[in-house]
Scaffold this motif. Structure first.
Motif, PDB file in Angstrom:
ATOM      1  N   GLY A 158       1.738 -38.462 -61.595  1.00 34.07           N
ATOM      2  CA  GLY A 158       2.979 -38.859 -60.954  1.00 34.07           C
ATOM      3  C   GLY A 158       3.157 -38.276 -59.570  1.00 34.07           C
ATOM      4  O   GLY A 158       4.169 -38.539 -58.907  1.00 34.07           O
ATOM      5  N   GLY A 159       2.191 -37.485 -59.131  1.00 35.21           N
ATOM      6  CA  GLY A 159       2.234 -36.913 -57.786  1.00 35.21           C
ATOM      7  C   GLY A 159       1.591 -37.835 -56.778  1.00 35.21           C
ATOM      8  O   GLY A 159       1.534 -39.058 -56.969  1.00 35.21           O
ATOM      9  N   ALA A 160       1.077 -37.252 -55.702  1.00 36.80           N
ATOM     10  CA  ALA A 160       0.450 -38.054 -54.652  1.00 36.80           C
ATOM     11  C   ALA A 160      -0.689 -37.269 -54.022  1.00 36.80           C
ATOM     12  O   ALA A 160      -0.637 -36.043 -53.917  1.00 36.80           O
ATOM     13  CB  ALA A 160       1.464 -38.447 -53.581  1.00 36.80           C
ATOM     14  N   LEU A 161      -1.720 -37.991 -53.617  1.00 29.94           N
ATOM     15  CA  LEU A 161      -2.817 -37.432 -52.853  1.00 29.94           C
ATOM     16  C   LEU A 161      -2.671 -37.958 -51.431  1.00 29.94           C
ATOM     17  O   LEU A 161      -2.769 -39.169 -51.209  1.00 29.94           O
ATOM     18  CB  LEU A 161      -4.162 -37.836 -53.440  1.00 29.94           C
ATOM     19  CG  LEU A 161      -5.409 -37.333 -52.697  1.00 29.94           C
ATOM     20  CD1 LEU A 161      -5.500 -35.806 -52.769  1.00 29.94           C
ATOM     21  CD2 LEU A 161      -6.679 -37.958 -53.293  1.00 29.94           C
ATOM     22  N   VAL A 162      -2.416 -37.060 -50.490  1.00 29.39           N
ATOM     23  CA  VAL A 162      -2.115 -37.467 -49.121  1.00 29.39           C
ATOM     24  C   VAL A 162      -3.232 -37.046 -48.178  1.00 29.39           C
ATOM     25  O   VAL A 162      -3.814 -35.969 -48.334  1.00 29.39           O
ATOM     26  CB  VAL A 162      -0.761 -36.888 -48.647  1.00 29.39           C
ATOM     27  CG1 VAL A 162      -0.733 -35.376 -48.770  1.00 29.39           C
ATOM     28  CG2 VAL A 162      -0.442 -37.299 -47.216  1.00 29.39           C
ATOM     29  N   VAL A 169      -6.935 -33.115 -43.570  1.00 27.85           N
ATOM     30  CA  VAL A 169      -6.736 -32.472 -44.864  1.00 27.85           C
ATOM     31  C   VAL A 169      -6.387 -33.518 -45.911  1.00 27.85           C
ATOM     32  O   VAL A 169      -5.814 -34.566 -45.616  1.00 27.85           O
ATOM     33  CB  VAL A 169      -5.631 -31.389 -44.835  1.00 27.85           C
ATOM     34  CG1 VAL A 169      -5.895 -30.373 -43.740  1.00 27.85           C
ATOM     35  CG2 VAL A 169      -4.250 -31.995 -44.679  1.00 27.85           C
ATOM     36  N   ALA A 170      -6.763 -33.225 -47.135  1.00 31.31           N
ATOM     37  CA  ALA A 170      -6.292 -33.962 -48.306  1.00 31.31           C
ATOM     38  C   ALA A 170      -5.502 -32.967 -49.141  1.00 31.31           C
ATOM     39  O   ALA A 170      -5.965 -31.845 -49.381  1.00 31.31           O
ATOM     40  CB  ALA A 170      -7.454 -34.533 -49.102  1.00 31.31           C
ATOM     41  N   ALA A 171      -4.316 -33.343 -49.557  1.00 31.05           N
ATOM     42  CA  ALA A 171      -3.453 -32.434 -50.307  1.00 31.05           C
ATOM     43  C   ALA A 171      -2.848 -33.143 -51.510  1.00 31.05           C
ATOM     44  O   ALA A 171      -2.523 -34.335 -51.449  1.00 31.05           O
ATOM     45  CB  ALA A 171      -2.346 -31.890 -49.419  1.00 31.05           C
ATOM     46  N   HIS A 172      -2.701 -32.382 -52.590  1.00 29.16           N
ATOM     47  CA  HIS A 172      -2.042 -32.905 -53.786  1.00 29.16           C
ATOM     48  C   HIS A 172      -0.590 -32.469 -53.774  1.00 29.16           C
ATOM     49  O   HIS A 172      -0.295 -31.266 -53.843  1.00 29.16           O
ATOM     50  CB  HIS A 172      -2.733 -32.385 -55.053  1.00 29.16           C
ATOM     51  CG  HIS A 172      -2.067 -32.826 -56.317  1.00 29.16           C
ATOM     52  ND1 HIS A 172      -1.847 -31.986 -57.390  1.00 29.16           N
ATOM     53  CD2 HIS A 172      -1.552 -34.037 -56.680  1.00 29.16           C
ATOM     54  CE1 HIS A 172      -1.246 -32.643 -58.353  1.00 29.16           C
ATOM     55  NE2 HIS A 172      -1.052 -33.900 -57.947  1.00 29.16           N
ATOM     56  N   ILE A 173       0.329 -33.438 -53.670  1.00 34.95           N
ATOM     57  CA  ILE A 173       1.760 -33.165 -53.791  1.00 34.95           C
ATOM     58  C   ILE A 173       2.133 -33.374 -55.250  1.00 34.95           C
ATOM     59  O   ILE A 173       1.972 -34.477 -55.785  1.00 34.95           O
ATOM     60  CB  ILE A 173       2.588 -34.102 -52.894  1.00 34.95           C
ATOM     61  CG1 ILE A 173       2.164 -33.958 -51.433  1.00 34.95           C
ATOM     62  CG2 ILE A 173       4.076 -33.817 -53.052  1.00 34.95           C
ATOM     63  CD1 ILE A 173       2.850 -34.936 -50.493  1.00 34.95           C
ATOM     64  N   PRO A 174       2.586 -32.351 -55.944  1.00 31.85           N
ATOM     65  CA  PRO A 174       2.863 -32.503 -57.378  1.00 31.85           C
ATOM     66  C   PRO A 174       4.136 -33.308 -57.621  1.00 31.85           C
ATOM     67  O   PRO A 174       4.970 -33.480 -56.719  1.00 31.85           O
ATOM     68  CB  PRO A 174       3.044 -31.057 -57.839  1.00 31.85           C
ATOM     69  CG  PRO A 174       3.542 -30.348 -56.626  1.00 31.85           C
ATOM     70  CD  PRO A 174       2.845 -30.988 -55.456  1.00 31.85           C
ATOM     71  N   PRO A 175       4.303 -33.802 -58.837  1.00 30.49           N
ATOM     72  CA  PRO A 175       5.553 -34.499 -59.165  1.00 30.49           C
ATOM     73  C   PRO A 175       6.724 -33.529 -59.165  1.00 30.49           C
ATOM     74  O   PRO A 175       6.565 -32.331 -59.407  1.00 30.49           O
ATOM     75  CB  PRO A 175       5.285 -35.059 -60.565  1.00 30.49           C
ATOM     76  CG  PRO A 175       4.214 -34.187 -61.132  1.00 30.49           C
ATOM     77  CD  PRO A 175       3.369 -33.774 -59.972  1.00 30.49           C
ATOM     78  N   LYS A 176       7.886 -34.054 -58.891  1.00 29.44           N
ATOM     79  CA  LYS A 176       9.092 -33.235 -58.880  1.00 29.44           C
ATOM     80  C   LYS A 176       9.487 -32.908 -60.309  1.00 29.44           C
ATOM     81  O   LYS A 176       9.558 -33.774 -61.175  1.00 29.44           O
ATOM     82  CB  LYS A 176      10.225 -34.000 -58.189  1.00 29.44           C
ATOM     83  CG  LYS A 176      11.448 -33.169 -57.880  1.00 29.44           C
ATOM     84  CD  LYS A 176      12.428 -33.989 -57.060  1.00 29.44           C
ATOM     85  CE  LYS A 176      13.632 -33.145 -56.654  1.00 29.44           C
ATOM     86  NZ  LYS A 176      14.580 -33.927 -55.816  1.00 29.44           N
ATOM     87  N   SER A 177       9.725 -31.656 -60.570  1.00 29.19           N
ATOM     88  CA  SER A 177      10.075 -31.241 -61.927  1.00 29.19           C
ATOM     89  C   SER A 177      10.899 -29.978 -61.854  1.00 29.19           C
ATOM     90  O   SER A 177      11.130 -29.407 -60.788  1.00 29.19           O
ATOM     91  CB  SER A 177       8.806 -31.000 -62.760  1.00 29.19           C
ATOM     92  OG  SER A 177       8.128 -29.857 -62.287  1.00 29.19           O
ATOM     93  N   ASP A 178      11.334 -29.520 -63.022  1.00 29.88           N
ATOM     94  CA  ASP A 178      12.108 -28.280 -63.076  1.00 29.88           C
ATOM     95  C   ASP A 178      11.215 -27.053 -63.035  1.00 29.88           C
ATOM     96  O   ASP A 178      11.686 -25.938 -62.840  1.00 29.88           O
ATOM     97  CB  ASP A 178      12.957 -28.251 -64.354  1.00 29.88           C
ATOM     98  CG  ASP A 178      14.021 -29.342 -64.361  1.00 29.88           C
ATOM     99  OD1 ASP A 178      14.395 -29.792 -65.453  1.00 29.88           O
ATOM    100  OD2 ASP A 178      14.455 -29.724 -63.260  1.00 29.88           O
ATOM    101  N   GLU A 179       9.930 -27.269 -63.230  1.00 31.23           N
ATOM    102  CA  GLU A 179       9.006 -26.139 -63.251  1.00 31.23           C
ATOM    103  C   GLU A 179       8.611 -25.767 -61.822  1.00 31.23           C
ATOM    104  O   GLU A 179       8.559 -26.624 -60.946  1.00 31.23           O
ATOM    105  CB  GLU A 179       7.746 -26.502 -64.055  1.00 31.23           C
ATOM    106  CG  GLU A 179       8.005 -26.810 -65.521  1.00 31.23           C
ATOM    107  CD  GLU A 179       8.523 -25.610 -66.272  1.00 31.23           C
ATOM    108  OE1 GLU A 179       8.125 -24.472 -65.917  1.00 31.23           O
ATOM    109  OE2 GLU A 179       9.340 -25.794 -67.196  1.00 31.23           O
TER     110      GLU A 179
END
Length: 324
Positions: A246-250, A295-305
């Motif tokens: 559910g995140g993104a690779l930018v 750069v390639a970066a993994h943006i994680p999904p938004k969560s409470d953690e």
């Protein structure tokens, strides 16, 4: 010029102690009714077969250009920051006048991810004459008027526990879209530029680029005063794909400028850049260096953690430099 691990992360080494009328409707002129335009069928995304053919052609062209160190051949298959980085690398190589036997390269185990008809991403393992890389290279191609061009080619860092799995089918994430994400790709570019430039942020996990930049600042401090500016290189478009979690690779490009003013003292200090023909020699007063960093970066999904954005791959190169 895609050569595995061909650019050195880090940078400076110090040596010292070492005509028509209007058709608008008016009160006596009713608006003309326009016939409805037929709805066009959406264009198909790039097929795996087409993507594979693009990759094969890219490898052939790349090897030919590398052997000749030809900017003209390079421009036939690269664009964007990849072209800027590799054109500068050719210029540096020619200035160093090094003559070595050229060894062609290729890729193995390619996988293709095509979210739109105009660009697609390939993941593959770089393969030389006797060695195959342990971590993948990302190759992002865009469709231009006269053919496909490679515009991003970062190598995944080793020791990061693997690259994120991409969503199936491939789905594009627009730069300003933060839906379900810790931050949008555009916000990542702005915030990471400051982080890489030395303004530390807990929103980012440690990575090779920031670790190397911090080490360079520490090592250079006794010999030169460093002024460093990092900003998103917005002239080079960014791209992003949804990941399976559910995140993104930018993919985005940064431009970094560094000026080293040599500290004067009883001992004669100087700075220099190793193995680069654009800025050869030792500089006893100052040195300026400008590089581009993909750069390639993994943006994680938004969560409470608690979660952090993680830069997982890069491809960098010096594009200009001077000193005195």
């Amino acid at each position: 010029m895609r050569r595995r691990h061909g650019t050195v992360i880090g940078g400076v080494l110090a040596a010292c102690l070492v005509a028509g009328c209007s058709g608008l409707p008016g009160p006596d002129r009713p608006a003309r009714q326009q016939p409805p335009s037929p709805s066009a069928a959406p264009a198909a995304v790039v097929s795996p077969q087409e993507a594979a053919a693009v990759l094969d052609d890219y490898v052939k062209r790349n090897n030919a250009a590398n052997k000749a160190r030809s900017d003209e051949l390079l421009a036939a298959y690269e664009a964007g920051s990849s072209y800027a980085i590799d054109r500068a690398a050719y210029a540096s190589s020619r200035a160093l006048s090094r003559t070595t036997e050229y060894v062609p390269f290729g890729y193995t185990r390619p996988a293709f991810h095509a979210p739109t008809p105009t660009w697609f991403l390939t993941t593959a393992l770089w393969k030389g004459r006797t060695k195959t890389a342990d971590t993948p290279t990302y190759l992002l191609f865009t469709k231009e008027a006269d053919g496909w061009r490679q515009v991003y080619a970062p190598d995944v860092f080793s020791g990061i526990g693997g690259a994120p799995e991409l969503a199936t089918p491939a789905a594009e994430v627009k730069p300003a879209d933060a839906t379900g994400l810790l931050m949008s790709p555009a916000d990542f570019a702005k915030s990471y530029a400051a982080h890489l430039g030395g303004k530390s942020s807990t929103r980012f996990a440690a990575d090779e680029l920031t670790t190397s930049a911090a080490r360079n600042r520490r090592n250079m401090a006794p010999y030169a005063k460093l002024k460093e500016v990092v900003r998103p290189a917005s002239r080079y478009p960014s791209y992003a794909l949804r990941t399976a979690d559910g995140g993104a690779l930018v993919f985005t490009t940064f431009q970094r400028t560094r000026r080293y003013d040599v500290r004067q003292g009883p001992q004669r200090n100087y700075v220099f850049q190793k193995d680069n023909g654009l800025i050869k020699g030792k500089f006893y007063t100052y040195m300026n260096v400008t590089d581009l960093l993909q750069v390639a970066a993994h943006i994680p999904p938004k969560s409470d953690e608690p979660a952090q954005v993680k830069v997982i791959a890069s491809y960098t190169g010096i594009i200009t430099g001077n000193g005195r």
